[in-house]
Scaffold this motif. Sequence first.
Motif, PDB file in Angstrom:
ATOM      1  N   HIS A 167      -3.121  -9.019 -13.915  1.00 15.74           N
ATOM      2  CA  HIS A 167      -3.475  -7.928 -13.007  1.00 15.74           C
ATOM      3  C   HIS A 167      -3.109  -8.255 -11.561  1.00 15.74           C
ATOM      4  CE1 HIS A 167      -5.186  -5.374 -16.026  1.00 15.74           C
ATOM      5  NE2 HIS A 167      -5.865  -6.399 -16.503  1.00 15.74           N
ATOM      6  N   LEU A 168      -3.226  -9.523 -11.153  1.00 16.56           N
ATOM      7  CA  LEU A 168      -2.818  -9.900  -9.801  1.00 16.56           C
ATOM      8  C   LEU A 168      -1.317  -9.716  -9.612  1.00 16.56           C
ATOM      9  CD1 LEU A 168      -4.976 -13.098  -9.206  1.00 16.56           C
ATOM     10  CD2 LEU A 168      -5.158 -10.923  -8.017  1.00 16.56           C
ATOM     11  N   ARG A 169      -0.538 -10.086 -10.613  1.00 13.43           N
ATOM     12  CA  ARG A 169       0.915  -9.913 -10.499  1.00 13.43           C
ATOM     13  C   ARG A 169       1.293  -8.426 -10.458  1.00 13.43           C
ATOM     14  NH1 ARG A 169       3.818 -14.894 -11.682  1.00 13.43           N
ATOM     15  NH2 ARG A 169       2.310 -16.423 -12.368  1.00 13.43           N
ATOM     16  N   VAL A 170       0.597  -7.624 -11.241  1.00 17.04           N
ATOM     17  CA  VAL A 170       0.847  -6.181 -11.205  1.00 17.04           C
ATOM     18  C   VAL A 170       0.547  -5.646  -9.803  1.00 17.04           C
ATOM     19  CG1 VAL A 170       0.000  -3.939 -12.025  1.00 17.04           C
ATOM     20  CG2 VAL A 170       0.495  -5.751 -13.664  1.00 17.04           C
ATOM     21  N   ALA A 171      -0.592  -6.050  -9.248  1.00 14.18           N
ATOM     22  CA  ALA A 171      -0.972  -5.576  -7.914  1.00 14.18           C
ATOM     23  C   ALA A 171       0.047  -6.021  -6.862  1.00 14.18           C
ATOM     24  CB  ALA A 171      -2.369  -6.083  -7.551  1.00 14.18           C
ATOM     25  N   ARG A 172       0.500  -7.264  -6.946  1.00 12.23           N
ATOM     26  CA  ARG A 172       1.487  -7.751  -5.982  1.00 12.23           C
ATOM     27  C   ARG A 172       2.799  -6.996  -6.113  1.00 12.23           C
ATOM     28  NH1 ARG A 172       0.129 -13.685  -7.499  1.00 12.23           N
ATOM     29  NH2 ARG A 172      -1.706 -14.037  -6.227  1.00 12.23           N
ATOM     30  N   ALA A 173       3.245  -6.786  -7.342  1.00 12.04           N
ATOM     31  CA  ALA A 173       4.500  -6.059  -7.557  1.00 12.04           C
ATOM     32  C   ALA A 173       4.392  -4.642  -7.011  1.00 12.04           C
ATOM     33  CB  ALA A 173       4.862  -6.045  -9.044  1.00 12.04           C
ATOM     34  N   GLU A 174       3.268  -3.968  -7.292  1.00 15.51           N
ATOM     35  CA  GLU A 174       3.083  -2.608  -6.793  1.00 15.51           C
ATOM     36  C   GLU A 174       3.033  -2.584  -5.268  1.00 15.51           C
ATOM     37  OE1 GLU A 174      -0.404  -1.232  -8.837  1.00 15.51           O
ATOM     38  OE2 GLU A 174       0.726  -0.790 -10.672  1.00 15.51           O
ATOM     39  N   ALA A 175       2.394  -3.583  -4.652  1.00 18.30           N
ATOM     40  CA  ALA A 175       2.336  -3.643  -3.191  1.00 18.30           C
ATOM     41  C   ALA A 175       3.731  -3.826  -2.602  1.00 18.30           C
ATOM     42  CB  ALA A 175       1.413  -4.774  -2.742  1.00 18.30           C
ATOM     43  N   LEU A 176       4.530  -4.686  -3.200  1.00 18.43           N
ATOM     44  CA  LEU A 176       5.898  -4.903  -2.716  1.00 18.43           C
ATOM     45  C   LEU A 176       6.746  -3.642  -2.889  1.00 18.43           C
ATOM     46  CD1 LEU A 176       6.375  -8.517  -4.041  1.00 18.43           C
ATOM     47  CD2 LEU A 176       6.527  -7.826  -1.633  1.00 18.43           C
ATOM     48  N   GLU A 177       6.577  -2.967  -4.003  1.00 21.49           N
ATOM     49  CA  GLU A 177       7.330  -1.734  -4.233  1.00 21.49           C
ATOM     50  C   GLU A 177       6.914  -0.645  -3.238  1.00 21.49           C
ATOM     51  OE1 GLU A 177       7.899  -2.702  -8.982  1.00 21.49           O
ATOM     52  OE2 GLU A 177       6.291  -1.365  -8.344  1.00 21.49           O
ATOM     53  N   THR A 178       5.620  -0.586  -2.932  1.00 21.19           N
ATOM     54  CA  THR A 178       5.132   0.377  -1.944  1.00 21.19           C
ATOM     55  C   THR A 178       5.671   0.052  -0.557  1.00 21.19           C
ATOM     56  OG1 THR A 178       3.116   0.724  -3.234  1.00 21.19           O
ATOM     57  CG2 THR A 178       3.036   1.363  -0.912  1.00 21.19           C
ATOM     58  N   GLU A 179       5.691  -1.242  -0.213  1.00 19.13           N
ATOM     59  CA  GLU A 179       6.231  -1.645   1.084  1.00 19.13           C
ATOM     60  C   GLU A 179       7.708  -1.264   1.187  1.00 19.13           C
ATOM     61  OE1 GLU A 179       7.110  -5.613   3.807  1.00 19.13           O
ATOM     62  OE2 GLU A 179       5.815  -5.802   2.059  1.00 19.13           O
ATOM     63  N   ALA A 180       8.474  -1.530   0.128  1.00 20.07           N
ATOM     64  CA  ALA A 180       9.904  -1.185   0.148  1.00 20.07           C
ATOM     65  C   ALA A 180      10.088   0.320   0.329  1.00 20.07           C
ATOM     66  CB  ALA A 180      10.581  -1.663  -1.134  1.00 20.07           C
ATOM     67  N   ALA A 181       9.273   1.131  -0.352  1.00 19.50           N
ATOM     68  CA  ALA A 181       9.381   2.592  -0.218  1.00 19.50           C
ATOM     69  C   ALA A 181       9.042   3.031   1.206  1.00 19.50           C
ATOM     70  CB  ALA A 181       8.459   3.278  -1.224  1.00 19.50           C
ATOM     71  N   ALA A 182       7.998   2.427   1.803  1.00 19.56           N
ATOM     72  CA  ALA A 182       7.626   2.788   3.177  1.00 19.56           C
ATOM     73  C   ALA A 182       8.728   2.390   4.155  1.00 19.56           C
ATOM     74  CB  ALA A 182       6.308   2.113   3.554  1.00 19.56           C
ATOM     75  N   LEU A 183       9.337   1.243   3.935  1.00 18.96           N
ATOM     76  CA  LEU A 183      10.421   0.801   4.827  1.00 18.96           C
ATOM     77  C   LEU A 183      11.658   1.688   4.681  1.00 18.96           C
ATOM     78  CD1 LEU A 183      10.095  -3.072   4.487  1.00 18.96           C
ATOM     79  CD2 LEU A 183       9.385  -1.627   6.402  1.00 18.96           C
ATOM     80  N   ARG A 184      11.925   2.148   3.458  1.00 22.64           N
ATOM     81  CA  ARG A 184      13.067   3.054   3.250  1.00 22.64           C
ATOM     82  C   ARG A 184      12.897   4.336   4.066  1.00 22.64           C
ATOM     83  NH1 ARG A 184      13.346   0.831  -1.823  1.00 22.64           N
ATOM     84  NH2 ARG A 184      11.909   2.270  -2.771  1.00 22.64           N
ATOM     85  N   ARG A 185      11.654   4.794   4.201  1.00 25.33           N
ATOM     86  CA  ARG A 185      11.397   6.008   4.991  1.00 25.33           C
ATOM     87  C   ARG A 185      11.669   5.780   6.481  1.00 25.33           C
ATOM     88  NH1 ARG A 185       7.121   6.398   1.219  1.00 25.33           N
ATOM     89  NH2 ARG A 185       5.638   5.465   2.668  1.00 25.33           N
ATOM     90  N   LEU A 186      11.608   4.527   6.934  1.00 23.73           N
ATOM     91  CA  LEU A 186      11.869   4.216   8.339  1.00 23.73           C
ATOM     92  C   LEU A 186      13.352   4.107   8.657  1.00 23.73           C
ATOM     93  CD1 LEU A 186       9.171   1.478   9.000  1.00 23.73           C
ATOM     94  CD2 LEU A 186       9.122   3.870   9.730  1.00 23.73           C
ATOM     95  N   LEU A 187      14.174   3.961   7.611  1.00 22.50           N
ATOM     96  CA  LEU A 187      15.616   3.833   7.842  1.00 22.50           C
ATOM     97  C   LEU A 187      16.160   5.135   8.394  1.00 22.50           C
ATOM     98  CD1 LEU A 187      16.847   1.932   4.671  1.00 22.50           C
ATOM     99  CD2 LEU A 187      16.901   1.109   7.020  1.00 22.50           C
ATOM    100  N   PRO A 188      17.073   5.025   9.380  1.00 21.69           N
ATOM    101  CA  PRO A 188      17.701   6.265   9.886  1.00 21.69           C
ATOM    102  C   PRO A 188      18.543   6.889   8.785  1.00 21.69           C
ATOM    103  CG  PRO A 188      18.713   4.306  10.858  1.00 21.69           C
ATOM    104  CD  PRO A 188      17.565   3.831  10.022  1.00 21.69           C
ATOM    105  N   GLU A 189      18.545   8.192   8.776  1.00 20.45           N
ATOM    106  CA  GLU A 189      19.324   8.892   7.760  1.00 20.45           C
ATOM    107  C   GLU A 189      20.815   8.673   8.018  1.00 20.45           C
ATOM    108  OE1 GLU A 189      18.313  12.869   6.754  1.00 20.45           O
ATOM    109  OE2 GLU A 189      16.201  12.538   7.244  1.00 20.45           O
ATOM    110  N   ALA A 190      21.531   8.471   6.940  1.00 19.94           N
ATOM    111  CA  ALA A 190      22.986   8.268   7.078  1.00 19.94           C
ATOM    112  C   ALA A 190      23.639   9.582   7.473  1.00 19.94           C
ATOM    113  CB  ALA A 190      23.566   7.759   5.759  1.00 19.94           C
ATOM    114  N   PRO A 191      24.644   9.511   8.349  1.00 21.51           N
ATOM    115  CA  PRO A 191      25.325  10.758   8.714  1.00 21.51           C
ATOM    116  C   PRO A 191      26.057  11.329   7.506  1.00 21.51           C
ATOM    117  CG  PRO A 191      26.459   8.843   9.647  1.00 21.51           C
ATOM    118  CD  PRO A 191      25.200   8.344   8.984  1.00 21.51           C
ATOM    119  N   PRO A 192      26.177  12.654   7.434  1.00 16.00           N
ATOM    120  CA  PRO A 192      26.871  13.257   6.294  1.00 16.00           C
ATOM    121  C   PRO A 192      28.340  12.834   6.257  1.00 16.00           C
ATOM    122  CG  PRO A 192      26.260  14.933   7.918  1.00 16.00           C
ATOM    123  CD  PRO A 192      25.709  13.622   8.398  1.00 16.00           C
TER     124      PRO A 192
END
Length: 194
Positions: A167-192
Amino acid sequence: MGRRSFYNGSSSGEVRRYFGLTQEALSEYLGLSRATLANVEAGRRFMSGQALSYLRPLRQLVPDGWYPPYPPPTEPPPAAPDAKMLRARIAECQHLARQLRWELQGVHMRLVVARHWQQALPALLAAEPLAPSSEDLARLPLMRDWLRYHGARAAAELDGYAAAEYHLRVARAEALETEAAALRRLLPEAPPAP
């Protein structure tokens, strides 16, 4: 700004948070040991008059009602994050999450094997050799001890360690995946593409 009471450690804690200081750094400035400052902040000791006189000028610079998680709205927003650093951290989070998910397979398999032992042990201990020879009868106590030992190891896996580890490994993996998703939202959008 009004005068503040210096009878407890809340003042030193506010100063530390406002100026981004560790207990060790502030205690050095105040001429105290880190343990003494920790006891003051925990309310177990009072600060000496000399230390209070050193703390007072710092404390008077901390605005009323200031609390670190909520910066005043007058502060400008932080600069845009560096996309290269964000991508590097996203890659690191994804890598660590994949590694944890891979390790989960091993922990899961240990739990499955432990359940198999738990289910099979009573029947294995009760089983008698089909055509027992004197050698088989002599080995029977050793075999049962071996079965009990491995059954106890399996029971220990099920009693919490492996389950907690899973369960600790599941929680850590989910936290890392959530962090990656939040950081992706901070990336500037690529120009078309043209």
